[in-house]
Scaffold this motif. Structure first.
Motif, PDB file in Angstrom:
ATOM      1  N   ILE A 132      -6.990  14.417   5.584  1.00  0.00           N
ATOM      2  CA  ILE A 132      -7.401  13.825   4.309  1.00  0.00           C
ATOM      3  C   ILE A 132      -6.411  12.757   3.827  1.00  0.00           C
ATOM      4  N   VAL A 133      -5.123  13.073   3.765  1.00  0.00           N
ATOM      5  CA  VAL A 133      -4.132  12.104   3.280  1.00  0.00           C
ATOM      6  C   VAL A 133      -3.124  11.810   4.390  1.00  0.00           C
ATOM      7  N   ARG A 134      -2.895  10.528   4.635  1.00  0.00           N
ATOM      8  CA  ARG A 134      -1.915  10.091   5.633  1.00  0.00           C
ATOM      9  C   ARG A 134      -1.115   8.928   5.064  1.00  0.00           C
ATOM     10  N   VAL A 135       0.032   8.678   5.685  1.00  0.00           N
ATOM     11  CA  VAL A 135       0.855   7.532   5.320  1.00  0.00           C
ATOM     12  C   VAL A 135       0.780   6.524   6.471  1.00  0.00           C
ATOM     13  N   TYR A 136       0.420   5.287   6.138  1.00  0.00           N
ATOM     14  CA  TYR A 136       0.252   4.230   7.134  1.00  0.00           C
ATOM     15  C   TYR A 136       1.362   3.209   7.033  1.00  0.00           C
ATOM     16  N   LYS A 137       1.872   2.789   8.193  1.00  0.00           N
ATOM     17  CA  LYS A 137       2.744   1.619   8.249  1.00  0.00           C
ATOM     18  C   LYS A 137       1.845   0.387   8.247  1.00  0.00           C
ATOM     19  N   ARG A 138       2.437  -0.735   7.925  1.00  0.00           N
ATOM     20  CA  ARG A 138       1.679  -1.980   7.799  1.00  0.00           C
ATOM     21  C   ARG A 138       0.793  -2.274   9.017  1.00  0.00           C
ATOM     22  N   GLY A 139       1.355  -2.249  10.205  1.00  0.00           N
ATOM     23  CA  GLY A 139       0.605  -2.625  11.404  1.00  0.00           C
ATOM     24  C   GLY A 139      -0.636  -1.794  11.624  1.00  0.00           C
ATOM     25  N   LYS A 140      -0.518  -0.495  11.518  1.00  0.00           N
ATOM     26  CA  LYS A 140      -1.665   0.388  11.739  1.00  0.00           C
ATOM     27  C   LYS A 140      -2.742   0.158  10.680  1.00  0.00           C
ATOM     28  N   LEU A 141      -2.312   0.034   9.427  1.00  0.00           N
ATOM     29  CA  LEU A 141      -3.277  -0.192   8.357  1.00  0.00           C
ATOM     30  C   LEU A 141      -4.001  -1.522   8.554  1.00  0.00           C
ATOM     31  N   MET A 142      -3.259  -2.579   8.859  1.00  0.00           N
ATOM     32  CA  MET A 142      -3.871  -3.888   9.004  1.00  0.00           C
ATOM     33  C   MET A 142      -4.830  -3.950  10.191  1.00  0.00           C
ATOM     34  N   ARG A 143      -4.551  -3.211  11.258  1.00  0.00           N
ATOM     35  CA  ARG A 143      -5.483  -3.171  12.395  1.00  0.00           C
ATOM     36  C   ARG A 143      -6.820  -2.574  11.963  1.00  0.00           C
ATOM     37  N   ARG A 144      -6.798  -1.585  11.108  1.00  0.00           N
ATOM     38  CA  ARG A 144      -8.045  -0.967  10.634  1.00  0.00           C
ATOM     39  C   ARG A 144      -8.721  -1.806   9.559  1.00  0.00           C
ATOM     40  N   TRP A 145      -7.933  -2.469   8.706  1.00  0.00           N
ATOM     41  CA  TRP A 145      -8.478  -3.152   7.544  1.00  0.00           C
ATOM     42  C   TRP A 145      -8.954  -4.568   7.837  1.00  0.00           C
ATOM     43  N   THR A 146      -8.328  -5.271   8.748  1.00  0.00           N
ATOM     44  CA  THR A 146      -8.637  -6.686   8.984  1.00  0.00           C
ATOM     45  C   THR A 146      -9.856  -6.848   9.887  1.00  0.00           C
ATOM     46  N   HIS A 147     -10.819  -7.600   9.381  1.00  0.00           N
ATOM     47  CA  HIS A 147     -12.005  -7.969  10.159  1.00  0.00           C
ATOM     48  C   HIS A 147     -11.741  -9.364  10.714  1.00  0.00           C
ATOM     49  N   LYS A 148     -11.991  -9.580  11.998  1.00  0.00           N
ATOM     50  CA  LYS A 148     -11.653 -10.857  12.636  1.00  0.00           C
ATOM     51  C   LYS A 148     -12.204 -12.070  11.906  1.00  0.00           C
ATOM     52  N   ARG A 149     -13.446 -12.011  11.482  1.00  0.00           N
ATOM     53  CA  ARG A 149     -14.067 -13.179  10.851  1.00  0.00           C
ATOM     54  C   ARG A 149     -14.080 -13.132   9.334  1.00  0.00           C
ATOM     55  N   LYS A 150     -13.977 -11.932   8.753  1.00  0.00           N
ATOM     56  CA  LYS A 150     -14.169 -11.810   7.314  1.00  0.00           C
ATOM     57  C   LYS A 150     -12.905 -11.470   6.534  1.00  0.00           C
ATOM     58  N   GLY A 151     -11.795 -11.298   7.214  1.00  0.00           N
ATOM     59  CA  GLY A 151     -10.545 -10.980   6.527  1.00  0.00           C
ATOM     60  C   GLY A 151     -10.502  -9.537   6.055  1.00  0.00           C
ATOM     61  N   CYS A 152      -9.888  -9.298   4.918  1.00  0.00           N
ATOM     62  CA  CYS A 152      -9.715  -7.949   4.374  1.00  0.00           C
ATOM     63  C   CYS A 152     -10.506  -7.842   3.073  1.00  0.00           C
ATOM     64  N   TYR A 153     -11.326  -6.830   2.981  1.00  0.00           N
ATOM     65  CA  TYR A 153     -12.189  -6.645   1.816  1.00  0.00           C
ATOM     66  C   TYR A 153     -11.827  -5.334   1.137  1.00  0.00           C
ATOM     67  N   ALA A 154     -11.760  -5.354  -0.205  1.00  0.00           N
ATOM     68  CA  ALA A 154     -11.379  -4.146  -0.936  1.00  0.00           C
ATOM     69  C   ALA A 154     -11.884  -4.205  -2.361  1.00  0.00           C
ATOM     70  N   ILE A 155     -11.823  -3.055  -3.012  1.00  0.00           N
ATOM     71  CA  ILE A 155     -12.164  -2.930  -4.424  1.00  0.00           C
ATOM     72  C   ILE A 155     -10.985  -2.271  -5.117  1.00  0.00           C
ATOM     73  N   ALA A 156     -10.421  -2.939  -6.099  1.00  0.00           N
ATOM     74  CA  ALA A 156      -9.291  -2.379  -6.867  1.00  0.00           C
ATOM     75  C   ALA A 156      -9.847  -1.724  -8.123  1.00  0.00           C
ATOM     76  N   ALA A 157      -9.316  -0.546  -8.441  1.00  0.00           N
ATOM     77  CA  ALA A 157      -9.796   0.178  -9.628  1.00  0.00           C
ATOM     78  C   ALA A 157      -8.618   0.735 -10.405  1.00  0.00           C
ATOM     79  N   ARG A 158      -8.706   0.644 -11.703  1.00  0.00           N
ATOM     80  CA  ARG A 158      -7.679   1.236 -12.546  1.00  0.00           C
ATOM     81  C   ARG A 158      -7.885   2.740 -12.615  1.00  0.00           C
ATOM     82  N   ARG A 159      -6.778   3.451 -12.669  1.00  0.00           N
ATOM     83  CA  ARG A 159      -6.880   4.898 -12.843  1.00  0.00           C
ATOM     84  C   ARG A 159      -7.276   5.190 -14.282  1.00  0.00           C
ATOM     85  N   ALA A 160      -8.076   6.223 -14.433  1.00  0.00           N
ATOM     86  CA  ALA A 160      -8.525   6.604 -15.780  1.00  0.00           C
ATOM     87  C   ALA A 160      -7.410   7.275 -16.546  1.00  0.00           C
TER      88      ALA A 160
END
Length: 86
Positions: free
Chosen positions: A58-86
């Motif tokens: 459920i919860v893991r700690v990612y280093k930059r390289g591993k996270l970016m390999r999963r998050w970066t799409h070759k043609r579309k870059g990185c997509y995300a939604i930022a949300a404030r905590r309630a």
């Protein structure tokens, strides 16, 4: 980006993510070629704490390289939604 949807290239994405987490926001990341979502919930130094319902741990700690390999799409870059905590 204060909150809301954002799409950036790989170079600016990690810095944006760190900045949002520093503001206390959670960031929902579109990963694995835009087929899955996981949530960045905090940071430990420059590493990112991720909650992922598809991961047995459920919860893991990612280093930059591993996270970016999963998050970066070759043609579309990185997509995300930022949300404030309630």
């Amino acid at each position: 980006v204060e909150s809301g949807v954002f799409q950036v290239d790989g170079d600016g994405a990690y810095a944006t993510l760190l900045g949002l987490l520093d503001l206390g926001q959670v960031v929902i990341l579109c990963v694995d070629k835009w087929k899955h979502w996981m949530v960045a919930i905090g940071r430990l130094g420059r590493r990112i704490v991720i909650a992922d319902s598809a991961d047995v741990a459920i919860v893991r700690v990612y280093k930059r390289g591993k996270l970016m390999r999963r998050w970066t799409h070759k043609r579309k870059g990185c997509y995300a939604i930022a949300a404030r905590r309630a």
